[in-house]
Design a protein around this motif. Structure first.
Motif, mmCIF file in Angstrom:
data_model
loop_
_atom_site.group_PDB
_atom_site.id
_atom_site.type_symbol
_atom_site.label_atom_id
_atom_site.label_comp_id
_atom_site.label_asym_id
_atom_site.label_seq_id
_atom_site.Cartn_x
_atom_site.Cartn_y
_atom_site.Cartn_z
ATOM 1 N N PHE A 204 61.870 54.766 80.798
ATOM 2 C CA PHE A 204 61.750 54.005 82.035
ATOM 3 C C PHE A 204 62.293 52.576 81.878
ATOM 4 N N GLY A 205 63.182 52.350 80.912
ATOM 5 C CA GLY A 205 63.705 50.998 80.706
ATOM 6 C C GLY A 205 65.172 51.010 80.331
ATOM 7 N N GLU A 206 65.620 49.899 79.722
ATOM 8 C CA GLU A 206 66.992 49.784 79.252
ATOM 9 C C GLU A 206 66.973 49.412 77.781
ATOM 10 N N GLY A 207 67.854 50.018 77.005
ATOM 11 C CA GLY A 207 67.920 49.771 75.580
ATOM 12 C C GLY A 207 68.859 48.630 75.214
ATOM 13 N N THR A 208 69.183 48.559 73.933
ATOM 14 C CA THR A 208 69.991 47.448 73.434
ATOM 15 C C THR A 208 71.417 47.489 73.957
ATOM 16 N N LYS A 209 71.936 48.661 74.295
ATOM 17 C CA LYS A 209 73.300 48.750 74.798
ATOM 18 C C LYS A 209 73.444 48.137 76.182
ATOM 19 N N TRP A 210 72.314 47.867 76.819
ATOM 20 C CA TRP A 210 72.343 47.229 78.133
ATOM 21 C C TRP A 210 72.985 45.850 78.046
ATOM 22 N N ASN A 211 72.794 45.160 76.939
ATOM 23 C CA ASN A 211 73.351 43.818 76.762
ATOM 24 C C ASN A 211 74.883 43.853 76.822
#
Length: 419
Positions: A204-211
């Motif tokens: 339900f979120g965003e991981g490190t690749k979101w950056n």
């Protein structure tokens, strides 16, 4: 500010004035951000005297005066002797880096680890003020996605955060979600690597690749937003008519520009083009391409808009087999795939949403009753559980009566709400 800008432009036409070396190509002399003003010029006596004279003329014409206590001057590549002369003329305090703007520290050199400490301080401050013991898991997930990850994403929108900082933020969110008591944390029901995935992939979120996906928008802007001031500046100073994808980094380029150019090693030109929808770059579309795994089929059922938030969370735990019940509730739903298939094939209309809400409520109250049996040695009757499910669904469906529903849908929701 428009009047001051015109005065500065007239002052720049004087022979004593010299533009800042990196602003000469576009003849940029000032930038305005909300209520802040930044002025650029070459660090020589003639240019500084012109700027000061413009400010004096502006003050005499408008009766406005600059706040000396809130104004600073920053130098780069200037000798100590010249710096002292310019400070004597301006009568301003010399500023030091990092310079904070909108809560973000900025410096001309590469970011340091100490610059990222603010994001951890802000997150810890909020965690300290939240009474996590009195929050449900659903409430914690809402605070994590909207506040904690929101703070992180605000910084990710500008910089590529160090992996050490990203891992520390993830650890703080993990502790808050599952509970942490000083030096001892509760059992982590679901690993953070799963939690931080998008909903369609089981989290339900965003991981490190979101950056990196967020920074890729600057690559798209260079090709599709040529009228933007920053893009014009990049083309004038670095690209000089070249395509970004054929551009070769030079030794004199800034560290930030290098970070952006390195995004070309992460995303191809096709990846950037595919992430565009209706003429706008969508970070989410690019981020989905970074996740190399098949999406789950049950996410529309679990993360349904009509379901009660706590029902959604428990259902999410149940379908992943992570509920801590003595008799393993997930075994009750071992035929879950057969239940999901008919719902998955239904159109995404109101009936499908209500069916999903009923399913989530059923999972929740079975789990609730199993825990009641174990803790309180008491079991609710079947009709009592059914009544609780009906009551929750009735309350949730009332929220949609005010929406623009017509015909059979309006009659159906109204009947369900008031029965």
């Amino acid at each position: 500010m428009e009047y001051l800008t015109r005065l500065l432009q007239l002052g720049a036409q004087q022979k004593e004035f010299r533009y800042h070396p990196l602003c000469k190509g576009l003849k940029i002399i000032n930038l305005c951000f909300v209520d802040d003003l930044v002025i650029f010029c070459k660090a020589n006596i003639g240019s500084v005297q012109v700027v000061k004279q413009v400010f004096e003329d502006f003050c005499n014409s408008t009766s406005l005066k600059a706040n000396i206590n809130k104004s600073q001057v920053f130098f780069g590549g200037v000798s100590a002797a010249v710096k002292d002369q310019l400070l004597q003329i301006l009568q301003l305090e010399e500023g030091t880096f990092p310079l904070k703007y909108m809560g973000i520290p900025m410096r001309p050199t590469k970011w340091k680890m100490i610059d990222c400490g603010d994001i951890l301080k802000k997150i810890k401050l909020r965690l300290h003020t939240w009474a996590s013991k009195h929050l449900s898991y659903a409430g914690r997930t809402q605070l994590i996605t909207s506040v904690l990850l929101g703070l992180r994403n605000y910084w990710m929108n500008i910089f590529l955060l160090p992996q050490r900082i990203v891992k520390e933020v993830d650890k703080l969110c993990l502790w808050f979600l599952w509970g942490n008591n000083g030096t001892r944390s509760n059992f982590h029901l679901t690993p953070w690597s799963t939690v931080c995935l998008p909903k369609r992939f089981g989290g339900f979120g965003e991981g490190t690749k979101w950056n990196k996906a967020m920074l890729a928008k600057y690559i798209w802007a260079i090709s599709h937003q040529p009228e933007t001031l920053w893009v014009k500046w990049v083309n004038t100073v670095y690209l000089k008519g070249q395509s970004l994808w054929q551009y070769q980094l030079k030794a004199y380029t800034s560290w930030y520009w290098r970070k952006i150019c390195h995004m070309r090693d992460v995303f191809s030109q096709r990846d950037i083009d595919v992430a565009v929808s209706h003429g706008r770059f969508k970070v989410g579309l690019l981020y989905m391409r970074c996740i190399h795994q098949d999406p789950i089929k049950y996410h529309p059922l679990v993360w349904n808009r009509i379901s009660v938030p706590k029902h959604r969370f428990i259902t999410w735990q149940a379908v992943n087999g992570k509920l801590l019940t003595r008799d393993h509730l997930h075994r009750v739903f071992k035929q879950l795939n057969y239940l999901l298939c008919p719902i998955e094939d239904m159109r995404r209309d109101l009936i499908a949403a209500l069916v999903a809400a009923v399913f989530s409520a059923t999972v929740y109250y079975i789990w609730y009753n199993r825990n009641t049996c174990f803790v309180n040695h008491f079991s609710h009757r079947v009709n009592c559980i059914v009544d609780m499910i009906k009551k929750d669904i009735s309350y949730r469906s009332r929220c949609f009566i005010q929406k623009k529903l017509t015909g059979k849908w309006w009659v159906f929701v109204r009947k369900l709400s008031f029965e």
